[in-house]
Motif scaffolding. Structure first.
Motif, PDB file in Angstrom:
ATOM      1  N   ASP A   3       0.817  -1.210   0.000  1.00 30.60           N
ATOM      2  CA  ASP A   3       0.000   0.000   0.000  1.00 30.60           C
ATOM      3  C   ASP A   3       0.854   1.264   0.000  1.00 30.60           C
ATOM      4  O   ASP A   3       0.367   2.331  -0.317  1.00 30.60           O
ATOM      5  N   ASP A   4       2.131   1.135   0.356  1.00 22.44           N
ATOM      6  CA  ASP A   4       3.010   2.298   0.413  1.00 22.44           C
ATOM      7  C   ASP A   4       3.703   2.583  -0.913  1.00 22.44           C
ATOM      8  O   ASP A   4       4.380   3.582  -1.052  1.00 22.44           O
ATOM      9  N   PRO A  13       8.289   4.985  -3.103  1.00 19.13           N
ATOM     10  CA  PRO A  13       7.257   5.230  -2.088  1.00 19.13           C
ATOM     11  C   PRO A  13       6.141   6.113  -2.644  1.00 19.13           C
ATOM     12  O   PRO A  13       6.373   6.939  -3.524  1.00 19.13           O
ATOM     13  N   LYS A  14       4.965   5.939  -2.121  1.00 18.85           N
ATOM     14  CA  LYS A  14       3.792   6.684  -2.570  1.00 18.85           C
ATOM     15  C   LYS A  14       3.750   8.033  -1.861  1.00 18.85           C
ATOM     16  O   LYS A  14       3.149   8.183  -0.809  1.00 18.85           O
ATOM     17  N   THR A  15       4.384   9.040  -2.465  1.00 14.95           N
ATOM     18  CA  THR A  15       4.315  10.402  -1.954  1.00 14.95           C
ATOM     19  C   THR A  15       3.742  11.283  -3.058  1.00 14.95           C
ATOM     20  O   THR A  15       3.878  10.957  -4.245  1.00 14.95           O
TER      21      THR A  15
END
Length: 163
Positions: A3-4, A13-15
């Motif tokens: 999920d990240d 990473p999910k930013t």
């Protein structure tokens, strides 16, 4: 993918900074923007810092292009994540151009409306009995990243209503 992880490249990473600025998907679209946006590969810790630098660097029309492009990149990401639909980058760029055109038309209409309003006598008219009149305005502070909205409500006798 956890999920990240980034839903577009499946690696980083999910930013928001990665999704909107650093991912291959975003770079592919941003690479088709105006030259100043293309050449704005600046090092920043987060999107807020990046936008602050871009506001200082870009002209109004370039900033509008950037904002519309970033919004459409995010929309593309959401279509992929929530609807399992991957929108072609050319379609994203076409939407940006279409939105820029609509924005220009709206600005022209607003300028015409402002000139028209300036020629009126400027007197406030009461609303019909049983109705209220809402007047509102918006102020944007680009340096502090703040938006304020003011609303005035008056009844048929001209009395202000307070929330």
């Amino acid at each position: 993918m956890t999920d990240d992880g980034c839903p577009m490249c499946l690696l980083a990473p999910k930013t928001s900074k990665h999704i909107l600025w650093e991912s291959i998907s975003a770079i592919d679209i941003l690479g088709q923007c105006s030259k100043k946006i293309q050449k704005s590969k600046t090092t920043c810790q987060n999107m807020k810092e990046l936008i602050a630098k871009m506001i200082k660097r870009l002209q109004q029309d370039e900033m509008e292009e950037l904002a519309l492009t970033l919004w459409n990149i995010w929309r593309r990401r959401n279509e992929n994540v929530f609807n399992n639909v991957l929108i072609d980058p050319k379609t994203v760029l076409h939407r940006v151009l279409q939105m820029q055109h609509e924005l220009a038309v709206n600005k022209a209409n607003t300028d015409t409306q402002i000139q028209s309003n300036a020629t009126r006598n400027g007197t406030w008219k009461f609303p019909p009995s049983g109705f209220c009149k809402f007047n509102w305005d918006v102020a944007i502070d680009r340096l502090q990243y703040k938006i304020d909205i003011g609303i005035a409500v008056r009844d048929e006798e001209g009395n202000y209503w307070l929330p």
